[in-house]
Motif scaffolding. Structure first.
Motif, PDB file in Angstrom:
ATOM      1  N   SER A 173       0.837  -1.200   0.000  1.00 59.42           N
ATOM      2  CA  SER A 173       0.000   0.000   0.000  1.00 59.42           C
ATOM      3  C   SER A 173       0.871   1.249   0.000  1.00 59.42           C
ATOM      4  O   SER A 173       2.069   1.209   0.332  1.00 59.42           O
ATOM      5  CB  SER A 173      -0.920  -0.001   1.223  1.00 59.42           C
ATOM      6  N   SER A 174       0.278   2.384  -0.335  1.00 59.85           N
ATOM      7  CA  SER A 174       1.032   3.633  -0.460  1.00 59.85           C
ATOM      8  C   SER A 174       1.674   4.066   0.860  1.00 59.85           C
ATOM      9  O   SER A 174       2.733   4.681   0.867  1.00 59.85           O
ATOM     10  CB  SER A 174       0.125   4.740  -0.989  1.00 59.85           C
ATOM     11  N   ASP A 175       1.042   3.736   1.989  1.00 56.90           N
ATOM     12  CA  ASP A 175       1.621   4.106   3.279  1.00 56.90           C
ATOM     13  C   ASP A 175       2.592   3.047   3.813  1.00 56.90           C
ATOM     14  O   ASP A 175       3.200   3.225   4.872  1.00 56.90           O
ATOM     15  CB  ASP A 175       0.536   4.387   4.312  1.00 56.90           C
ATOM     16  N   GLY A 176       2.718   1.936   3.084  1.00 58.10           N
ATOM     17  CA  GLY A 176       3.666   0.898   3.479  1.00 58.10           C
ATOM     18  C   GLY A 176       3.248   0.060   4.657  1.00 58.10           C
ATOM     19  O   GLY A 176       4.028  -0.750   5.152  1.00 58.10           O
ATOM     20  N   LEU A 177       2.002   0.189   5.120  1.00 59.38           N
ATOM     21  CA  LEU A 177       1.565  -0.501   6.331  1.00 59.38           C
ATOM     22  C   LEU A 177       0.776  -1.774   6.054  1.00 59.38           C
ATOM     23  O   LEU A 177       0.439  -2.498   6.986  1.00 59.38           O
ATOM     24  CB  LEU A 177       0.722   0.442   7.186  1.00 59.38           C
ATOM     25  N   SER A 178       0.487  -2.063   4.808  1.00 61.58           N
ATOM     26  CA  SER A 178      -0.219  -3.289   4.470  1.00 61.58           C
ATOM     27  C   SER A 178       0.213  -3.739   3.082  1.00 61.58           C
ATOM     28  O   SER A 178       0.773  -2.959   2.308  1.00 61.58           O
ATOM     29  CB  SER A 178      -1.738  -3.097   4.535  1.00 61.58           C
ATOM     30  N   GLY A 179      -0.062  -5.006   2.782  1.00 65.39           N
ATOM     31  CA  GLY A 179       0.319  -5.515   1.477  1.00 65.39           C
ATOM     32  C   GLY A 179       0.186  -7.018   1.379  1.00 65.39           C
ATOM     33  O   GLY A 179      -0.175  -7.704   2.340  1.00 65.39           O
ATOM     34  N   ILE A 180       0.492  -7.522   0.184  1.00 62.98           N
ATOM     35  CA  ILE A 180       0.399  -8.948  -0.115  1.00 62.98           C
ATOM     36  C   ILE A 180       1.772  -9.445  -0.542  1.00 62.98           C
ATOM     37  O   ILE A 180       2.478  -8.789  -1.315  1.00 62.98           O
ATOM     38  CB  ILE A 180      -0.630  -9.206  -1.221  1.00 62.98           C
ATOM     39  N   SER A 181       2.156 -10.620  -0.027  1.00 67.01           N
ATOM     40  CA  SER A 181       3.453 -11.198  -0.338  1.00 67.01           C
ATOM     41  C   SER A 181       3.313 -12.683  -0.620  1.00 67.01           C
ATOM     42  O   SER A 181       2.328 -13.325  -0.228  1.00 67.01           O
ATOM     43  CB  SER A 181       4.435 -10.996   0.821  1.00 67.01           C
TER      44      SER A 181
END
Length: 312
Positions: free
Chosen positions: A214-222
């Motif tokens: 995400s743009s804020d770097g606090l969530s995502g998929i790996s």
């Protein structure tokens, strides 16, 4: 006059020292503030030095297996035996009760990131393995008729009932068999379960590949991948030709495996993971009906694992 000038000079030196101390403190403080203002905020991809702890549950699937049984007076092999797992039906009193954590088919894992991408992991996969009753299988080997007679003196309850109804069935196993004969796995022939644990203890090397952040770097998929192996500890509930017991935990063999999962991370602290683990298990020393009686087998396995975790 001399003392007066010396006193004034001393005051100037003290005053100068105070100014220097003040400037030094201001300089350090401003440098710290500047560094904090210009530091890059941490994201979910900054993992070096972090520990991950996760817990989950699995469904397990197994390939067919040849199971060899051996002991005083007999050695024979049941061929192409089918088995399945034994998941606990969902009950809040079980799945949400910490004192009953060992009842479902669970997974626990601890991971340490020595870089932002690479980590070492260790843990336990608690699977269950149950030979499907009633299936017909071919068998080969030798059984002394005296072994069958001896075992009938210490029958389990389910075996005794079946032998009473079908007294000649188990007698088919006596003597030499070349592999063309077929026997149905009824209670007088076999009960074979690793239900208090087909416990795979593993040490894995792994890596994580970011797919979306995400743009804020606090969530995502790996994408998470591991390879590894380790010992397998079984607690085997077995009846061989009508006789047996629920054995103690025993180091029965080893396993190797690979794992691939998709992970969703949020708040830089929590994550949910769904993946599959495939591998090979070789059980060379399974406890069966007591004494020196043993079994051995090997098979492939596949786990589907849903887990959640926390990063610290």
């Amino acid at each position: 006059m001399f003392y007066f000038d010396r006193s004034r000079n001393k005051q100037r030196i003290v005053s100068l020292k105070h100014k220097l101390y003040f400037l030094l403190i201001c300089s350090c403080f401003s440098s710290s503030v500047w560094a904090n203002e210009n530091a890059t905020p941490l994201t979910i991809n900054d993992k070096k030095g972090n520990w991950n702890i996760q817990w989950g549950y699995n469904r397990s699937y197994y390939t067919q297996s040849d199971i060899n049984f051996r002991g005083p007076g007999y050695e024979y092999t049941l061929k192409g035996v089918d088995a399945k797992d034994k998941p606990e039906s969902f009950k809040a009193d079980v799945y949400l009760n910490p004192s009953k954590f060992e009842i479902p088919q669970y997974n626990i894992k601890f991971s340490y990131f020595f870089t932002d991408r690479f980590f070492l992991a260790f843990g336990q996969d608690h699977m269950k393995y149950v030979v499907t009753p009633g299936q017909p299988v071919k068998y080969s080997g030798y059984i002394d008729p005296g072994v069958i007679a001896k075992n009938q003196m210490a029958l389990s309850l389910e075996s005794a009932m079946f032998i009473y109804l079908f007294p000649d069935h188990v007698q088919q196993m006596a003597g030499y068999h070349g592999g063309d004969q077929t026997i149905t796995l009824t209670p007088d022939i076999l009960k074979y379960e690793h239900t208090d644990g087909l416990n795979y203890l593993f040490l894995d090397f792994g890596w994580i590949t970011p797919l979306y952040t995400s743009s804020d770097g606090l969530s995502g998929i790996s994408l998470v991948s591991t390879i590894g192996g380790g010992p397998v500890v079984c607690r085997s509930d077995v009846r061989v030709l009508g006789k047996g017991q629920n054995n103690n935990f025993h180091l029965s063999g080893y396993g190797v495996s690979g794992y691939v999962a998709t992970r969703y991370e949020f708040s830089r602290t929590y994550f949910i993971e769904f993946g599959g683990k495939g591998g090979y298990i070789d059980l060379t020393d399974v406890l069966t009906s007591g004494g020196s009686n043993r079994a051995s087998q090997n098979f492939g396995f596949l786990e589907l694992v849903l887990s959640g975790g926390i990063a610290i």
